[in-house]
Design a protein around this motif. Structure first.
Motif, PDB file in Angstrom:
ATOM      1  N   LYS A 262       0.858  -1.202   0.000  1.00 53.26           N
ATOM      2  CA  LYS A 262       0.000   0.000   0.000  1.00 53.26           C
ATOM      3  C   LYS A 262       0.882   1.235   0.000  1.00 53.26           C
ATOM      4  O   LYS A 262       1.581   1.526   0.979  1.00 53.26           O
ATOM      5  CB  LYS A 262      -0.877  -0.001   1.261  1.00 53.26           C
ATOM      6  N   VAL A 263       0.908   1.938  -1.134  1.00 53.08           N
ATOM      7  CA  VAL A 263       1.713   3.163  -1.236  1.00 53.08           C
ATOM      8  C   VAL A 263       0.920   4.213  -2.009  1.00 53.08           C
ATOM      9  O   VAL A 263      -0.149   3.916  -2.556  1.00 53.08           O
ATOM     10  CB  VAL A 263       3.052   2.915  -1.986  1.00 53.08           C
ATOM     11  N   ASP A 264       1.468   5.441  -2.074  1.00 55.84           N
ATOM     12  CA  ASP A 264       0.776   6.521  -2.802  1.00 55.84           C
ATOM     13  C   ASP A 264       1.055   6.450  -4.309  1.00 55.84           C
ATOM     14  O   ASP A 264       0.162   6.687  -5.117  1.00 55.84           O
ATOM     15  CB  ASP A 264       1.239   7.881  -2.274  1.00 55.84           C
ATOM     16  N   ILE A 265       2.298   6.152  -4.668  1.00 57.90           N
ATOM     17  CA  ILE A 265       2.644   6.158  -6.102  1.00 57.90           C
ATOM     18  C   ILE A 265       3.636   5.040  -6.455  1.00 57.90           C
ATOM     19  O   ILE A 265       4.363   4.550  -5.589  1.00 57.90           O
ATOM     20  CB  ILE A 265       3.263   7.507  -6.564  1.00 57.90           C
ATOM     21  N   VAL A 266       3.626   4.707  -7.743  1.00 59.62           N
ATOM     22  CA  VAL A 266       4.629   3.798  -8.298  1.00 59.62           C
ATOM     23  C   VAL A 266       5.558   4.644  -9.170  1.00 59.62           C
ATOM     24  O   VAL A 266       5.092   5.458  -9.974  1.00 59.62           O
ATOM     25  CB  VAL A 266       3.980   2.698  -9.164  1.00 59.62           C
ATOM     26  N   ALA A 267       6.861   4.448  -8.987  1.00 56.98           N
ATOM     27  CA  ALA A 267       7.839   5.222  -9.771  1.00 56.98           C
ATOM     28  C   ALA A 267       8.897   4.275 -10.328  1.00 56.98           C
ATOM     29  O   ALA A 267       8.943   3.098  -9.974  1.00 56.98           O
ATOM     30  CB  ALA A 267       8.484   6.280  -8.879  1.00 56.98           C
ATOM     31  N   GLU A 326       7.899  14.543  -1.638  1.00 60.64           N
ATOM     32  CA  GLU A 326       7.649  14.957  -0.251  1.00 60.64           C
ATOM     33  C   GLU A 326       6.324  14.411   0.305  1.00 60.64           C
ATOM     34  O   GLU A 326       5.256  14.573  -0.297  1.00 60.64           O
ATOM     35  CB  GLU A 326       7.641  16.483  -0.140  1.00 60.64           C
ATOM     36  N   GLY A 327       6.427  13.722   1.436  1.00 53.63           N
ATOM     37  CA  GLY A 327       5.249  13.231   2.146  1.00 53.63           C
ATOM     38  C   GLY A 327       4.571  12.029   1.505  1.00 53.63           C
ATOM     39  O   GLY A 327       3.494  11.622   1.932  1.00 53.63           O
ATOM     40  N   ASP A 346      22.843   6.927  -3.582  1.00 55.29           N
ATOM     41  CA  ASP A 346      22.321   7.981  -4.447  1.00 55.29           C
ATOM     42  C   ASP A 346      20.794   8.075  -4.341  1.00 55.29           C
ATOM     43  O   ASP A 346      20.257   9.050  -3.814  1.00 55.29           O
ATOM     44  CB  ASP A 346      22.760   7.718  -5.893  1.00 55.29           C
ATOM     45  N   LEU A 347      20.078   7.033  -4.805  1.00 53.85           N
ATOM     46  CA  LEU A 347      18.617   7.125  -4.886  1.00 53.85           C
ATOM     47  C   LEU A 347      17.964   7.312  -3.523  1.00 53.85           C
ATOM     48  O   LEU A 347      17.144   8.213  -3.319  1.00 53.85           O
ATOM     49  CB  LEU A 347      18.044   5.867  -5.549  1.00 53.85           C
ATOM     50  N   VAL A 348      18.335   6.452  -2.585  1.00 54.10           N
ATOM     51  CA  VAL A 348      17.696   6.522  -1.262  1.00 54.10           C
ATOM     52  C   VAL A 348      18.046   7.843  -0.577  1.00 54.10           C
ATOM     53  O   VAL A 348      17.184   8.497   0.020  1.00 54.10           O
ATOM     54  CB  VAL A 348      18.111   5.288  -0.413  1.00 54.10           C
ATOM     55  N   ASN A 354      14.481  14.586   0.217  1.00 54.81           N
ATOM     56  CA  ASN A 354      13.315  15.317  -0.293  1.00 54.81           C
ATOM     57  C   ASN A 354      12.024  14.932   0.421  1.00 54.81           C
ATOM     58  O   ASN A 354      10.933  15.203  -0.068  1.00 54.81           O
ATOM     59  CB  ASN A 354      13.179  15.099  -1.797  1.00 54.81           C
ATOM     60  N   GLY A 355      12.149  14.277   1.603  1.00 57.54           N
ATOM     61  CA  GLY A 355      10.994  14.070   2.474  1.00 57.54           C
ATOM     62  C   GLY A 355      10.082  12.916   2.115  1.00 57.54           C
ATOM     63  O   GLY A 355       8.886  12.950   2.434  1.00 57.54           O
ATOM     64  N   VAL A 356      10.622  11.863   1.482  1.00 57.76           N
ATOM     65  CA  VAL A 356       9.788  10.693   1.162  1.00 57.76           C
ATOM     66  C   VAL A 356       9.289  10.041   2.461  1.00 57.76           C
ATOM     67  O   VAL A 356       9.972  10.072   3.491  1.00 57.76           O
ATOM     68  CB  VAL A 356      10.598   9.684   0.304  1.00 57.76           C
TER      69      VAL A 356
END
Ligand code: SF4
Length: 433
Positions: A262-267, A326-327, A346-348, A354-356
Motif C-alpha cells: 500500500k503506497v501513494d505512487i509507483v515510480a 515529499e510526504g 544515491d537514490l535513497v 526530499n521528504g519521502v
C-alpha cells in the motif's frame, strides 16, 4: 557488450549504415566503426567515442552498396584481415570463453597476433576455411561462448548467430535492401520492417537484397539472454518474437501480483525501470509518477567500462523531482541490483532528503549472483550484492522500507519461454555452455 549492423542494397547504403549503427549506441559507447565495399575495395574506419559525434563529419569516402557497423564497450571493430579468400572485414558481439587456449593453439600452428581480442581469434579461425561459410562453421566448432557476427567481403555479407542464440540478431527488409542487426530498433526509422530473427546456429549469405540460409549448426537447446528483455535492449526492439516493452510490463505485473504494497505512487529508476514500473502500476491500480528524471545527456551507467566511471555516471544521471516525493510513500521499480551502492548512496539519499515517507523497492529480475560469461558484463562475483547477502541483508544495506525481487519462475513466465531455453546463469550461477 556491443551492437552489430549490416546492410546490403541495390543503392548507396551509407546513410542507412550510419544511422543504423547510431541506433545501436546503447549497446556500447566506447568505440564505433564502419566498413563498406565500394565495388572495388574494402574501406574501414573506426573511432573512439560515439557514432554521431565521430562519424557525422567523417563519412567521406565510405560510399557503397554494402556495409557493416559496430558499437562497442571494449574494442575497435570491424577488424580487417587478408586471407586466401581475399580481404574481409568482420565485427561481432559476444564473448569467447576459451580464447586463451585458442590463441596458444593458433600460435603453435604459426599464427601471429596483433591483439588478444576475441574478434582477432574469430577472424583467424574463419580465415582457415575453404570459403567463408566453411570458415564460420569451423570457427563455431572450436569456440566456447556466444557470438553474433557479420563479415563483409567482395560485396557480400555473411552473418552468423551461435547455435544457442545467446545474443540477439534480427533480419529487416525494405524495397531492394536487407539488414541484419542486433536489434530491430536500429532499422524501424530507416523504413525497414522485421522479416524474422536469425535462427540459432544459422549462417546467412547476403548478396544485394538477396538473403540465403547457407547452413544451420544444430543444437538441442537455446540460451536466449533473458537480460536483454530485462535491461540491455532498447525498449522499442522486438527480440526473438517478444517486444522488450511488453516483456518489461509483464515483469512489473508479476512483481505487483507477488509483492503488493500500500503506497501513494509507483515510480521508476529511469529509463530501464520505466516499463517495469508501468506494469506494476497498471496491475496494482496505483498511479505512476516520476520521482526521478534521467538527464538526457548522461550515459548508461551499467555500460561504463570502470567502476569509478559507473559510480560517477550513476550519480550524475538521476535528478529528483521534489514536488513528487515529499510526504509520499513510493514503490520504486528497477531492472536489477548489481552492487546496491547506487540505490544506497544515491537514490535513497535523494528520496530521504526530499521528504519521502516510505521507500519500497521492486526489482524486475531475481538477485544477480554470478558474472556473465557471454558478453554482457565483466563483473566479478565479489562485486554482486546478492552473491554475499540475503534479500533482507540487501534491504538493510540499501536502507529501504521494503525490497523484493521477481522469482526465476515469474521471469520465465513474463518472457513466455521455458526456463531451460533461456539463459538465466547470472541468477543461478550455473552455466550450460
Ligand atoms: Fe544474459 Fe545473464 Fe546469460 Fe549473460 S549470464 S547471457 S547477461 S542471462
Amino acid at each position: 557488450m556491443s551492437g552489430i549492423f549490416a546492410v546490403s542494397s541495390n543503392e548507396n547504403i551509407i546513410d542507412d549504415l550510419f544511422l543504423g549503427t547510431f541506433y545501436l549506441q546503447h549497446r556500447g559507447q566506447q568505440y564505433c566503426g564502419i566498413s563498406t565495399f565500394d565495388g572495388s575495395s574494402l574501406k574501414i574506419r573506426t573511432h573512439r567515442g560515439l557514432v554521431r559525434e565521430t562519424f557525422s563529419l567523417d563519412l567521406a569516402g565510405l560510399d557503397g552498396k554494402v556495409g557493416i557497423g559496430h558499437t562497442s564497450l571494449k574494442d575497435r571493430q570491424p577488424l580487417k584481415l587478408d586471407s586466401k579468400m581475399g580481404e574481409f572485414t568482420i565485427c561481432f558481439e559476444g564473448n569467447i570463453i576459451n580464447k586463451d587456449d585458442l590463441i596458444s593453439k593458433l600460435k603453435k600452428e604459426g599464427h601471429s597476433f596483433y591483439t588478444d581480442t576475441d574478434i582477432e581469434v574469430i577472424a583467424k579461425l574463419i580465415a582457415q576455411g575453404d570459403d567463408f561459410v566453411d570458415g564460420i562453421q569451423r570457427m563455431a566448432g572450436k569456440v566456447r561462448g556466444a557470438y553474433a557476427l557479420v563479415l563483409l567481403s567482395r560485396g557480400k555479407i555473411y552473418a552468423a548467430r551461435d547455435k544457442h542464440a545467446f545474443r540477439p540478431m534480427v533480419i529487416g527488409r525494405k524495397n531492394g535492401a536487407v539488414v541484419v542487426t542486433s536489434e530491430s530498433c536500429s532499422f524501424v526509422n530507416l523504413g525497414f520492417s522485421i522479416e524474422r530473427d536469425v535462427k540459432p546456429g544459422e549462417i546467412l549469405e547476403i548478396d544485394g537484397p538477396n538473403l540465403e540460409t547457407r547452413k544451420i549448426i544444430p543444437s538441442s537447446f537455446t540460451q536466449y539472454c533473458s537480460f536483454e528483455w530485462v535491461y540491455t535492449a532498447n525498449v522499442a526492439s522486438t527480440i526473438d518474437g517478444l517486444s522488450v516493452d511488453i516483456a518489461r510490463r509483464n515483469l512489473g505485473v508479476a512483481l505487483a501480483r507477488r509483492y503488493p504494497v500500500k503506497v501513494d505512487i509507483v515510480a521508476a529508476v529511469p529509463n530501464s525501470g520505466i516499463g517495469h514500473a508501468i506494469g506494476y502500476a497498471q496491475e496494482s491500480k496505483l498511479p505512476f509518477d516520476n520521482v526521478f528524471i534521467k538527464y538526457d545527456y548522461a550515459s548508461r551507467s551499467y555500460t561504463q567500462p570502470t567502476q569509478a566511471e559507473r559510480d560517477r555516471e550513476a550519480k550524475v544521471k538521476l535528478i529528483p523531482v521534489p514536488a513528487k516525493i515529499e510526504g509520499r510513500s513510493v514503490v520504486i521499480c528497477d531492472d536489477s541490483i548489481v552492487r546496491g551502492t547506487q540505490m544506497k548512496n544515491d537514490l535513497v539519499v535523494k528520496l530521504r532528503k526530499n521528504g519521502v515517507k516510505e521507500i519500497h523497492v521492486r526489482v524486475a529480475c531475481p538477485p544477480l549472483k554470478a558474472p556473465c560469461l557471454y558478453g554482457v558484463a565483466t563483473r566479478s562475483k565479489a562485486e554482486l550484492a546478492a552473491h554475499q547477502k540475503s534479500v533482507e541483508e540487501i534491504r538493510q544495506y540499501i536502507a529501504t522500507d521494503g525490497l523484493a525481487f521477481n522469482t526465476l519462475e515469474d521471469l520465465g513466465e513474463a518472457l513466455g519461454k521455458p526456463l531451460n531455453q533461456i539463459c538465466v546463469s547470472c541468477w543461478t550461477d550455473e552455466y550450460k555452455v
